[in-house]
Design a protein around this motif. Structure first.
Motif, PDB file in Angstrom:
ATOM      1  N   UNK A  20       0.940  -1.067   0.009  1.00  0.00           N
ATOM      2  CA  UNK A  20      -0.129  -0.033   0.136  1.00  0.00           C
ATOM      3  C   UNK A  20       0.743   1.354  -0.022  1.00  0.00           C
ATOM      4  N   UNK A  21       0.296   2.353  -0.058  1.00  0.00           N
ATOM      5  CA  UNK A  21       0.952   3.567  -0.269  1.00  0.00           C
ATOM      6  C   UNK A  21       1.547   3.714   1.146  1.00  0.00           C
ATOM      7  N   UNK A  22       2.367   4.593   1.616  1.00  0.00           N
ATOM      8  CA  UNK A  22       2.992   4.857   3.087  1.00  0.00           C
ATOM      9  C   UNK A  22       1.772   5.248   3.790  1.00  0.00           C
ATOM     10  N   UNK A  23       0.961   6.305   3.328  1.00  0.00           N
ATOM     11  CA  UNK A  23       0.157   6.785   4.423  1.00  0.00           C
ATOM     12  C   UNK A  23      -0.974   5.649   4.848  1.00  0.00           C
ATOM     13  N   UNK A  24      -1.083   4.460   4.034  1.00  0.00           N
ATOM     14  CA  UNK A  24      -2.049   3.540   4.319  1.00  0.00           C
ATOM     15  C   UNK A  24      -1.624   2.341   5.005  1.00  0.00           C
ATOM     16  N   UNK A  25      -0.070   2.220   5.249  1.00  0.00           N
ATOM     17  CA  UNK A  25       0.619   1.050   5.739  1.00  0.00           C
ATOM     18  C   UNK A  25       0.052   0.539   7.050  1.00  0.00           C
ATOM     19  N   UNK A  26      -0.376   1.710   7.952  1.00  0.00           N
ATOM     20  CA  UNK A  26      -0.841   1.211   9.282  1.00  0.00           C
ATOM     21  C   UNK A  26      -2.132   0.895   9.283  1.00  0.00           C
ATOM     22  N   UNK A  27      -2.965   0.632   8.260  1.00  0.00           N
ATOM     23  CA  UNK A  27      -4.195   0.322   8.301  1.00  0.00           C
ATOM     24  C   UNK A  27      -4.393  -1.275   8.644  1.00  0.00           C
ATOM     25  N   UNK A  28      -5.529  -1.441   9.262  1.00  0.00           N
ATOM     26  CA  UNK A  28      -5.583  -2.789   9.750  1.00  0.00           C
ATOM     27  C   UNK A  28      -5.440  -3.928   8.652  1.00  0.00           C
ATOM     28  N   UNK A  29      -5.815  -3.659   7.456  1.00  0.00           N
ATOM     29  CA  UNK A  29      -6.008  -4.713   6.370  1.00  0.00           C
ATOM     30  C   UNK A  29      -4.492  -4.932   5.685  1.00  0.00           C
ATOM     31  N   UNK A  30      -3.963  -3.906   5.839  1.00  0.00           N
ATOM     32  CA  UNK A  30      -2.556  -3.633   5.252  1.00  0.00           C
ATOM     33  C   UNK A  30      -1.398  -4.323   6.394  1.00  0.00           C
TER      34      UNK A  30
END
Length: 116
Positions: A20-30
């Motif tokens: 994922x893009x950096x700003x989305x890496x902390x999202x639970x699905x990622x």
């Protein structure tokens, strides 16, 4: 690899993955995707560590901070892809030519560097 997907598909370090893009890496699905990829890597004999990289090392460093606090053994490629891997791309420094591949595993040739 911490790029936008389009850049990953154009050129990346062999065996690197994009989630994922950096700003989305902390999202639970990622995080779940990353854990699954890491577990598969370990079961195939790989190390329990992640090397993150971006162009300069700054964005990857931020992602390393987030994922490190979540318990991942993660390191940042010092100086990023542009310098540490790709080198300066000047013809007089051919030893800095590290391999690159596209999304299909095909070798990506360097621009502006004549073949020996």
């Amino acid at each position: 690899m911490i790029y936008v997907q389009k850049d990953y598909e154009t050129s990346h370090i062999p065996t690197a993955i994009w989630i994922a893009n950096a700003e989305e890496m902390g999202d639970s699905e990622n995080i779940k995707k990353l854990k699954a990829k890491l577990n598969a890597h370990i079961s195939n004999g790989g190390k329990n560590e992640i090397i993150a990289y971006c162009y300069t090392g700054h964005t990857a460093g931020l992602v390393c901070g987030v994922l490190g606090t979540l318990g991942f053994n993660i390191k940042n490629l010092m100086y990023g892809y542009s310098l540490a891997w790709d080198g300066s791309q000047k013809p007089h420094i051919p030893y800095l030519e590290a391999p690159k591949e596209d999304q299909y595993g095909n070798k990506v040739l360097y621009k502006n560097i004549p073949s020996p």
